[in-house]
Motif scaffolding. Sequence first.
Motif, PDB file in Angstrom:
ATOM      1  N   ASP A 179      -6.417  -7.003   4.341  1.00 33.23           N
ATOM      2  CA  ASP A 179      -7.068  -5.982   3.511  1.00 33.23           C
ATOM      3  C   ASP A 179      -6.955  -4.601   4.150  1.00 33.23           C
ATOM      4  O   ASP A 179      -6.630  -3.623   3.478  1.00 33.23           O
ATOM      5  N   LYS A 222     -11.732   6.544   1.068  1.00 33.87           N
ATOM      6  CA  LYS A 222     -10.843   5.568   0.449  1.00 33.87           C
ATOM      7  C   LYS A 222     -11.602   4.298   0.084  1.00 33.87           C
ATOM      8  O   LYS A 222     -11.404   3.725  -0.987  1.00 33.87           O
ATOM      9  N   THR A 223     -12.475   3.872   1.012  1.00 32.89           N
ATOM     10  CA  THR A 223     -13.272   2.674   0.745  1.00 32.89           C
ATOM     11  C   THR A 223     -14.181   2.904  -0.454  1.00 32.89           C
ATOM     12  O   THR A 223     -14.326   2.029  -1.311  1.00 32.89           O
ATOM     13  N   GLN A 272      -7.658  -0.207 -10.287  1.00 28.81           N
ATOM     14  CA  GLN A 272      -8.281  -1.512 -10.447  1.00 28.81           C
ATOM     15  C   GLN A 272      -7.247  -2.636 -10.397  1.00 28.81           C
ATOM     16  O   GLN A 272      -6.168  -2.511 -10.956  1.00 28.81           O
ATOM     17  N   SER A 273      -7.579  -3.732  -9.749  1.00 31.32           N
ATOM     18  CA  SER A 273      -6.687  -4.889  -9.700  1.00 31.32           C
ATOM     19  C   SER A 273      -6.828  -5.704 -10.978  1.00 31.32           C
ATOM     20  O   SER A 273      -7.862  -6.310 -11.240  1.00 31.32           O
ATOM     21  N   ASN A 275     -13.069  -0.817  -8.532  1.00 28.65           N
ATOM     22  CA  ASN A 275     -13.296  -2.252  -8.709  1.00 28.65           C
ATOM     23  C   ASN A 275     -14.704  -2.580  -9.209  1.00 28.65           C
ATOM     24  O   ASN A 275     -15.106  -3.739  -9.229  1.00 28.65           O
ATOM     25  N   ARG A 331      -5.311  -1.105   2.678  1.00 23.09           N
ATOM     26  CA  ARG A 331      -6.135   0.096   2.470  1.00 23.09           C
ATOM     27  C   ARG A 331      -5.648   1.270   3.302  1.00 23.09           C
ATOM     28  O   ARG A 331      -5.686   2.413   2.873  1.00 23.09           O
ATOM     29  N   MET A 339     -12.112   2.710  -3.579  1.00 27.88           N
ATOM     30  CA  MET A 339     -11.797   1.319  -3.890  1.00 27.88           C
ATOM     31  C   MET A 339     -13.001   0.650  -4.573  1.00 27.88           C
ATOM     32  O   MET A 339     -12.837  -0.106  -5.526  1.00 27.88           O
ATOM     33  N   ASN A 385      -0.691  -2.326  -6.629  1.00 29.35           N
ATOM     34  CA  ASN A 385      -1.980  -2.997  -6.572  1.00 29.35           C
ATOM     35  C   ASN A 385      -1.772  -4.358  -5.942  1.00 29.35           C
ATOM     36  O   ASN A 385      -0.858  -5.076  -6.342  1.00 29.35           O
ATOM     37  N   ILE A 433      -4.978   4.360  -5.681  1.00 26.24           N
ATOM     38  CA  ILE A 433      -5.927   3.246  -5.777  1.00 26.24           C
ATOM     39  C   ILE A 433      -6.324   3.039  -7.234  1.00 26.24           C
ATOM     40  O   ILE A 433      -6.762   3.962  -7.901  1.00 26.24           O
ATOM     41  N   GLY A 480       0.829  -1.203   0.000  1.00 20.38           N
ATOM     42  CA  GLY A 480       0.000   0.000   0.000  1.00 20.38           C
ATOM     43  C   GLY A 480       0.862   1.252   0.000  1.00 20.38           C
ATOM     44  O   GLY A 480       0.656   2.168  -0.791  1.00 20.38           O
TER      45      GLY A 480
END
Lengths: 362, 362
Positions: free
Chosen positions: B61, B108-109, B75-76, B116, B65, B112, A50, B73, A45
């Motif tokens: 996780d 942030k959440t 996309q994975s 995603n 974060r 994310m 990622n 941040i 992070g």
Amino acid sequence: MDPRVREHAEIIVDHSVDVGPDDEVLLRGHPVAEDLMIAIAELCGERGANLSVRSSSSRVDRAYRKAIDAEDISQSAVSLAGAEATDVAIAVRADANTFETSDIDPEKTSAMARVNKEIQEEIMGKRWVGTQYPAPANAQDAEMSTDAYESFVWGAINKNWAAVREHQAQMVEILDPAEEVRIRSGEETDITMSVAGNPTQNDFAERNLPGGEVFTAPVPDSVEGEVHFDKPLMAQGREVQGVRLRFENGEVVDHSAEKNETVLTAVLNTDPGASRLGELGIGMNRDIDQFTYNMLFDEKMGDTVHMALGRAYEDTVGEANERNDSSMHMDMIVDMSEDSTIEVDGEVVQRDGAFVFEDHFE
Amino acid sequence: MDPRVREHAEIIVDHSVDVGPDDEVLLRGHPVAEDLMIAIAELCGERGANLSVRSSSSRVDRAYRKAIDAEDISQSAVSLAGAEATDVAIAVRADANTFETSDIDPEKTSAMARVNKEIQEEIMGKRWVGTQYPAPANAQDAEMSTDAYESFVWGAINKNWAAVREHQAQMVEILDPAEEVRIRSGEETDITMSVAGNPTQNDFAERNLPGGEVFTAPVPDSVEGEVHFDKPLMAQGREVQGVRLRFENGEVVDHSAEKNETVLTAVLNTDPGASRLGELGIGMNRDIDQFTYNMLFDEKMGDTVHMALGRAYEDTVGEANERNDSSMHMDMIVDMSEDSTIEVDGEVVQRDGAFVFEDHFE
């Protein structure tokens, strides 16, 4: 959290795989290694990478393998796609019970390895590192308390790898241009092999953590002599002790073991390459001062050499030389701390564990 | 293993997602749900499916974060590739501490969730189911002993879903052809919305396990009025209580919460669709007879309705209608057991929890 966990994570993220902001990182490990995975996740992070976490329990894996018919086993499209999208793969070894898959038909496990070979190769083509977390079950394998095993693991891992690299480079300089290596130990080990034209690699903890060896490949037909491997090894889920091998023209012509000789025989009969050497390694990590039945550590133990039957690593074979090929690679270890020498082109470069470039060399 | 775990696994594998030999199955869940994951893995093996297990700890996780900068941040790619290769996704909810992400910046959440969204949509386009394992921390959330919570969870899940389907079909018949729905409860809830042209779905435990609701989508701009959601909800790791919303032309023009209003505000600001309704649902699972602070159960509780801010499910939006889009979907519940009515096109179809097609309707 134990500060040694954070240090371990820093070495993984910054030294071994050098995670940067544009990296897709795949982190795998058993839930018992949660602390280390937390520390790695935090650093990923901070680096702006990622992160995908793929924790998996060996009990869940076992339930699936046990239930599926061998003919239904096929490649996982999900895992392959994930591997292709990965830049950096970090694998943390640890388990709650290291014998969890001991009652799965070995044929099924082999079939699974075969169908997933492409995934494995995909990962090996990226930046990757395999390391160990000192979980209680892994301490149990090492026949140590968890506390003592933690000290052992982090003692071997948490060190200045730049300094290690420099120290080991002295041995690389000797071995890389060499023609012939002769290893003698006690009454029963006297083996000679050519390494002419084969590059020597310096393992300073990039793909293996701990690192701490220099290694090359023998020219396959050149190996002559006898070796007594006085450290035990694990093969096919069993402990093999007191292996003795005699080589002629590179091939094992005589073999015995004090314990589980039938396993040794089976390994030698795997395929033609399985009865020839694919690696000569010199363990130089003196923080690994005891045998723990875990090759990730054992092969790097200070004052040892190891030789592997089977597959040679590509980066240890010169373009003009033959590469020993096999579906297996089995490391075996010789204690060099007493009554032992390594000679390179006729000159003693290690005596009783001390290298020629060290102060205590006599 | 508890036989109720095996029954739960059978309902997932055979009823909810109907796993077959050619399926690529993606199984996700926290390590505390290991027993259920073992039972699912075994059944997937027996069906000859390919299984990938993606267990992940909320502590890992959280660490990631917490550490990453909001602007880093993204996309994975690993998760997206895996989702694309998946045929069937099984998500087992459970945790060791359900407040693990309570100290992560809600912005942030939300970020994310936004990046995603494509992965989420990819999964939602496959066969998928989300279910709950009764781990101790989840029992704690429900303010119940683990033993009592196990009985509650498996009581709501392990049932004859064919019979449930038939019972609920009576409400689908009323709501599916309807134009307007009006919901009144107590002094503070009186909301009207059009559902014209939007299909009503019968949830008999395909995508949600437990199932037990019928649901549709409001026409986005049609929502008018006020609602007091008298049941608490969890959002971004925090408990939000006493939410009050006022809608004009489908949009939230006024909002408040008795507890954690800032979380509610952050949710509403996620994106434009987050301040409009995406779902109207009617809870019909009377085996869920108490509130357990878990939306998977709470929203299906007998004698309740729920409305969700954010994303509307595609199968609840008619072709000619607009689908409310958002990266989030947050359900909120109104108790309908007292002083409450649901009116459909001017006719009362539920009074104080009793449906018009039930004997105790007055």
